[in-house]
Design an enzyme around this catalytic site. Structure first.
Site: not given
Ligand SMILES: *[C@@H]1O[C@H](CO)[C@@H](O)[C@H](O)[C@H]1NC(C)=O
Ligand SMILES: *[C@@H]1O[C@H](CO)[C@@H](O)[C@H](O)[C@H]1NC(C)=O
Ligand SMILES: *[C@@H]1O[C@H](CO)[C@@H](O)[C@H](O)[C@H]1NC(C)=O
Length: 388
Positions: A46, A352, A355
């Site tokens: 991610s 978040d 990240h």
């Protein structure tokens, strides 16, 4: 006495040689033209997914993307990722996710990274712990198929609707191959293994990463830009659950010390392996990029760089023991609560809890793309040159 003089001479000689090299190196980068990158092929999780997992499973929700793209675009941040700053820096367009089917352009490469990817295959589905089925070996197979099919299209005489959206066959080896992966292998390890077991697995994990680099080399890849892994023990979501820690469990910035130690161990192995790979893959320029140091530098000096403490998260709702993830809804004590965003993401390191914000990504980009934390210390614009 004689020995001393000899040693002193050697030392002075060594000093001169080093000085010389440093000057030559700086000069060389200065006078060498920028690499003429034809594209970028990225492999990862991610940290560099530009829409893969979102296209394949469930879309990333608002307010992801709010700062830069003004809507969710499959990136797990409020805006650009380090990969986006990298392509801006080397003069390429944003890279489309290989798994995306709508409005994609592969003229300048493709992105095989998906959120939740690991280096090694995991015995879990994405619904159990968010682990992506597209582990690095699968991403490598996807690249192999991608390249073979494009070459087939260009070489066949059959009419092809539109080749303008596809990389040209001769351009593959003039692309930059980037990797940012390993963090999830460690996260899974923290959940399922004890410290000794995880420690013992690190060489195997690095070995699997090496296999992918070798396979890409066999496919013609010649320039690699390999990120090490960040300080995983500093992720706010990891520290939320720490209750009454024993003295020394957390470091002075509230990061879980043993997790960061494992990440550093991973990085040590990775760096040593990358250095050995240079003598095995003799036509490749392989740059090792120290993301850990960049991220930890930011985390340990947030005030100095204009950010709030790194454990604050911009998006999501955390109250007592309940965590509502960014963009989701939940119930806290009978009341519906939305995991929404702060007013000014630019002052947060963490978007978040997992990240980074675009602002933090930009800060990191400004500290790694110029090569100052790389081995060898060359900027991304010049990462095609070997033996500088
Ligand atoms: C990892 O490497 C081992 C050999 O060390 C190999 O047997 C295995 O298939 C590899 N796994 C992946 C997912 O690449
Ligand atoms: C995967 O996990 C399940 C449940 O724990 C287990 O029964 C199965 O043998 C595992 N498979 C592999 C390949 O490890
Ligand atoms: C719910 O409310 C009770 C009493 O009002 C309080 O003690 C408790 O901490 C609250 N829990 C959460 C998760 O907010």
């Amino acid at each position: 006495m004689e020995l001393f003089v000899k040693l002193a001479r050697i030392w002075i000689l060594a000093l001169f040689i080093c000085f010389d090299l440093a000057v030559v190196e700086g000069d060389k980068v200065g006078i060498l033209p920028r690499c003429s990158w034809t594209g970028i092929y990225n492999f990862g999780d991610s940290n560099s997914d530009t829409g893969g997992i979102s296209a394949t499973f469930t879309p990333v929700l608002s307010p992801y993307g709010m700062t830069f793209f003004k809507k969710p675009v499959g990136r797990l941040s409020d805006g650009r990722l380090l990969l986006d700053f990298l392509v801006e820096y080397i003069g390429l367009p944003y890279v489309s996710a290989y798994l995306d089917t709508i409005n994609t352009n592969y003229r300048h490469g493709a992105n095989f990274a998906t959120g939740g990817s690991t280096i090694r295959r995991q015995n879990l589905t994405i619904l159990q712990g968010g682990i992506s089925p597209f582990s690095l070996d699968i991403q490598t197979i996807q690249f192999t198929q991608f390249k073979a099919r494009i070459i087939d299209l260009w070489s066949s005489n059959q009419p092809v609707a539109d080749k303008s959206q596809l990389q040209r066959p001769d351009d593959f080896s003039k692309a930059l191959f980037t990797m940012d992966i390993g963090q999830n292998d460690l996260s899974v390890g923290f959940r399922t293994l004890n410290k000794q077991q995880l420690h013992a697995k690190i060489p195997d994990i690095i070995n699997n990463l090496t296999i992918s680099i070798q396979q890409l080399y066999e496919q013609g890849a010649r320039s690699f830009w390999i990120h090490n892994t960040g300080p995983v023990g500093c992720l706010p979501v990891a520290t939320f659950n720490v209750k009454n820690p024993k003295p020394g469990y957390l470091d002075q910035y509230g990061c879980i010390r043993y997790q960061n130690n494992i990440a550093m161990e991973f990085n040590k192995y990775l760096k040593a392996r990358v250095i050995r790979l240079r003598s095995e893959l003799t036509d490749a320029a392989i740059t090792y990029v120290d993301m850990y140091t960049a991220k930890y530098k930011l985390i340990s000096n947030t005030k100095e760089y204009g950010f709030k403490d790194h454990l604050n998260i911009c998006c999501g709702h955390h109250e007592n023991d309940v965590h509502i993830f960014c963009g989701r809804k939940g119930i806290v004590n009978g009341t519906r609560v939305l995991g929404d965003a702060c007013a000014n993401p630019a002052t947060y390191v963490s978007w978040d809890g997992v990240h980074m914000t675009e602002a933090a990504n930009r800060w990191v980009a400004n500290h790694v793309l110029d090569g100052s934390l790389s081995d060898p210390p060359i900027p991304a614009t010049h990462a095609c040159y070997k033996n500088l």
